[in-house]
Motif scaffolding. Structure first.
Motif, PDB file in Angstrom:
ATOM      1  N   ASP A 117       4.525   9.482   9.951  1.00  0.00           N
ATOM      2  CA  ASP A 117       2.998   9.599  10.039  1.00  0.00           C
ATOM      3  C   ASP A 117       2.188   8.946  11.119  1.00  0.00           C
ATOM      4  OD1 ASP A 117       2.435  10.371   7.211  1.00  0.00           O
ATOM      5  OD2 ASP A 117       3.738   9.160   7.343  1.00  0.00           O
ATOM      6  N   GLY A 127      -4.811   2.696   2.435  1.00  0.00           N
ATOM      7  CA  GLY A 127      -5.482   3.012   1.519  1.00  0.00           C
ATOM      8  C   GLY A 127      -4.962   4.737   1.790  1.00  0.00           C
ATOM      9  N   TRP A 128      -6.394   5.179   3.558  1.00  0.00           N
ATOM     10  CA  TRP A 128      -5.920   7.351   3.804  1.00  0.00           C
ATOM     11  C   TRP A 128      -4.683   6.873   3.670  1.00  0.00           C
ATOM     12  CZ3 TRP A 128     -10.011   5.547   8.235  1.00  0.00           C
ATOM     13  CH2 TRP A 128     -10.769   4.587   7.133  1.00  0.00           C
ATOM     14  N   HIS A 161      -2.774  12.759  11.036  1.00  0.00           N
ATOM     15  CA  HIS A 161      -4.385  11.994  10.243  1.00  0.00           C
ATOM     16  C   HIS A 161      -4.912  11.647  11.473  1.00  0.00           C
ATOM     17  CE1 HIS A 161      -1.678  11.055   6.627  1.00  0.00           C
ATOM     18  NE2 HIS A 161      -0.256  10.791   7.057  1.00  0.00           N
ATOM     19  N   ALA A 186      -1.772   6.242   2.130  1.00  0.00           N
ATOM     20  CA  ALA A 186      -0.846   5.829   1.525  1.00  0.00           C
ATOM     21  C   ALA A 186      -1.558   7.527   0.120  1.00  0.00           C
ATOM     22  CB  ALA A 186      -1.493   5.412   0.476  1.00  0.00           C
ATOM     23  N   ARG A 187      -2.890   7.996   0.178  1.00  0.00           N
ATOM     24  CA  ARG A 187      -3.278   9.542  -0.919  1.00  0.00           C
ATOM     25  C   ARG A 187      -3.262  10.483   0.300  1.00  0.00           C
ATOM     26  NH1 ARG A 187      -6.480   4.935  -1.672  1.00  0.00           N
ATOM     27  NH2 ARG A 187      -8.212   5.681   0.231  1.00  0.00           N
ATOM     28  N   GLY A 188      -2.213  10.310   1.713  1.00  0.00           N
ATOM     29  CA  GLY A 188      -2.560  11.679   2.404  1.00  0.00           C
ATOM     30  C   GLY A 188      -3.867  12.320   3.056  1.00  0.00           C
ATOM     31  N   GLU A 189      -4.978  11.523   3.136  1.00  0.00           N
ATOM     32  CA  GLU A 189      -6.877  11.612   3.273  1.00  0.00           C
ATOM     33  C   GLU A 189      -6.662  11.833   4.595  1.00  0.00           C
ATOM     34  OE1 GLU A 189      -9.612  10.173   0.368  1.00  0.00           O
ATOM     35  OE2 GLU A 189      -8.283   8.881   0.359  1.00  0.00           O
ATOM     36  N   TYR A 190      -7.499  13.153   5.099  1.00  0.00           N
ATOM     37  CA  TYR A 190      -7.706  12.826   6.397  1.00  0.00           C
ATOM     38  C   TYR A 190      -6.726  13.273   7.307  1.00  0.00           C
ATOM     39  CZ  TYR A 190     -11.853  10.825   5.225  1.00  0.00           C
ATOM     40  OH  TYR A 190     -13.213   9.376   4.710  1.00  0.00           O
ATOM     41  N   ARG A 191      -5.962  14.359   6.726  1.00  0.00           N
ATOM     42  CA  ARG A 191      -4.529  14.499   7.280  1.00  0.00           C
ATOM     43  C   ARG A 191      -5.111  15.995   7.788  1.00  0.00           C
ATOM     44  NH1 ARG A 191       1.344  16.556   4.302  1.00  0.00           N
ATOM     45  NH2 ARG A 191       2.615  17.318   6.604  1.00  0.00           N
ATOM     46  N   ALA A 207       0.603  -1.103  -0.073  1.00  0.00           N
ATOM     47  CA  ALA A 207      -0.038  -0.230  -0.251  1.00  0.00           C
ATOM     48  C   ALA A 207       0.502   1.388  -0.512  1.00  0.00           C
ATOM     49  CB  ALA A 207      -0.885  -0.266   1.185  1.00  0.00           C
ATOM     50  N   LEU A 208       1.693   1.392   0.721  1.00  0.00           N
ATOM     51  CA  LEU A 208       2.778   2.666   0.664  1.00  0.00           C
ATOM     52  C   LEU A 208       4.007   2.688   0.278  1.00  0.00           C
ATOM     53  CD1 LEU A 208       2.070   2.429   5.091  1.00  0.00           C
ATOM     54  CD2 LEU A 208       0.988   4.055   2.831  1.00  0.00           C
TER      55      LEU A 208
END
Length: 369
Positions: free
Chosen positions: A260, A336-337, A305, A339-344, A83-84
């Motif tokens: 992270d 997945g979050w 995150h 990897a995509r930088g979501e909810y940072r 994933a990463l």
């Protein structure tokens, strides 16, 4: 008299020989891989992660350390890597505190980790023994002091593991002993590092994670006879102190390492349980995580995150085995979050997600059976 003295001398010499022989066996087989990666015998791994991690750090190749509690324990290294795009080493330890995690991460960084993925929850900062006096994690083993090495080499348990590893390396015994290992009194029974504390691939997820179990856990922890445990060990000042000493100090000592850090997606019922049965604990948790978010947002090598207010996940009680432990499907979402930088968390507005969570907790109504 002379005969008795001779017999005693022989007994002492025989005992010394046995002890030294067992120590030599442990050194040669090295079940923990504390001195070298396994070559003489096939590698074996233990789910006693507080011990096993000391060997993994010295025997595995990695550029990323993955740390957490039981909320991160079931991740597989292969999934993290895929994933990463990293070469990870999972070091999560069930029930671990920030003192233990900080020590292990320091060792991992010293041995090559340039990135740390850290599942950080409020519980890890509860007050506990100083790491030097911790009865559950051997500082000397990780630091490879004379005391730590001696305790390893002269351990009867490690001698037993070494003998098992040696027998398992004999071709006619390899397959039967590997199959029998889960049922034998040995710890180093796993043949694949990817399987350390991971759920079996044929695990019945629907049976282990569902709303019925989650609601039953909620009812259990909010029962007046047990609700006092919701706040056991929680004290704001002590928790802030441990956060600063164990997390911030580690991060600032290693400005060249990327951290992270994520707040895990507890089910909404974890916070609702505090709201209904221990509101003072809920205030400590929200105040503490506000401090953490604001503090970490000031550090240039941290990406924070917050996954606690993702309503589609945290309000779906089928995702949980109790009020905090989420399913493998959510494990995959977390990767997945990340990897995509979501909810940072936005460093300029670090409390937005916390305020959203607080609003959700206030409005939530527990479904009735």
């Amino acid at each position: 008299m002379r005969r008795a003295f001779t017999s005693l001398k022989r007994l002492i010499l025989a005992s010394i020989t046995c002890v030294l022989g067992a120590a030599a066996l442990t050194y040669l087989v090295d079940p923990l891989q504390l001195f070298r990666p396994s070559r003489l015998v096939a590698a074996g791994y233990s789910e006693d992660t507080r011990v096993q991690n000391a060997g993994l750090i010295r025997s595995q190749l990695f550029d990323t350390a993955f740390m957490g509690t039981s909320l991160a324990i079931h991740f597989r290294q292969s999934d993290i890597d895929r994933a990463l795009g990293v070469r990870s080493l999972k070091l999560a330890m069930t029930g671990s505190n920030s003192r233990q995690q900080g020590l292990v991460l320091e060792q991992a960084i010293d041995h090559g980790a340039r990135r740390v993925i850290w599942e950080m929850d409020d519980f890890i900062f509860v007050d506990a023994a100083d790491i030097e006096a911790d009865p559950y994690l051997s500082v000397d083993l990780y630091r490879r002091t004379t005391k730590g090495i001696a305790s390893y080499l002269f351990s009867a348990a490690m001698a037993k593991e070494s003998l098992f590893g040696l027998l398992r390396s004999i071709p006619p015994l390899r397959d039967p002993l590997t199959r029998a290992a889960p049922y034998l009194p040995v710890k180093f029974a796993l043949s694949d590092v990817d399987d350390i504390y991971a759920l079996p691939r044929n695990f019945d997820v629907a049976r282990g994670y569902n709303a019925q179990r989650t609601l039953a856990a909620f009812a259990y922890i909010t029962d007046p006879a047990r609700s006092r445990f919701l706040g056991e060990g929680y004290g704001y000042e002590a928790m802030v102190r441990h956060f600063e000493q164990d997390a911030v100090a580690l991060i600032t000592r290693h400005p060249d390492v990327t951290f992270d850090i994520y707040f895990p997606p507890y089910s909404i019922l974890q916070f609702v349980a505090m709201r209904d049965a221990s509101p003072e604990t809920l205030k400590i948790v929200t105040d503490l995580t506000a401090h953490i978010a604001q503090r970490l947002s000031q550090l240039s090598n941290v990406r924070l995150h917050d996954f606690r207010a993702i309503k589609a996940v945290t309000h779906d009680l089928d995702n949980y085995a109790d009020v905090i432990h989420h399913s493998p499907a959510v494990d995959a979402m977390v990767l997945g979050w990340l990897a995509r930088g979501e909810y940072r968390v936005d460093p300029n507005a670090p409390l937005v997600s916390l305020e959203e969570l607080k609003a959700q907790v206030e409005a939530y109504r527990v479904p009735q059976p």
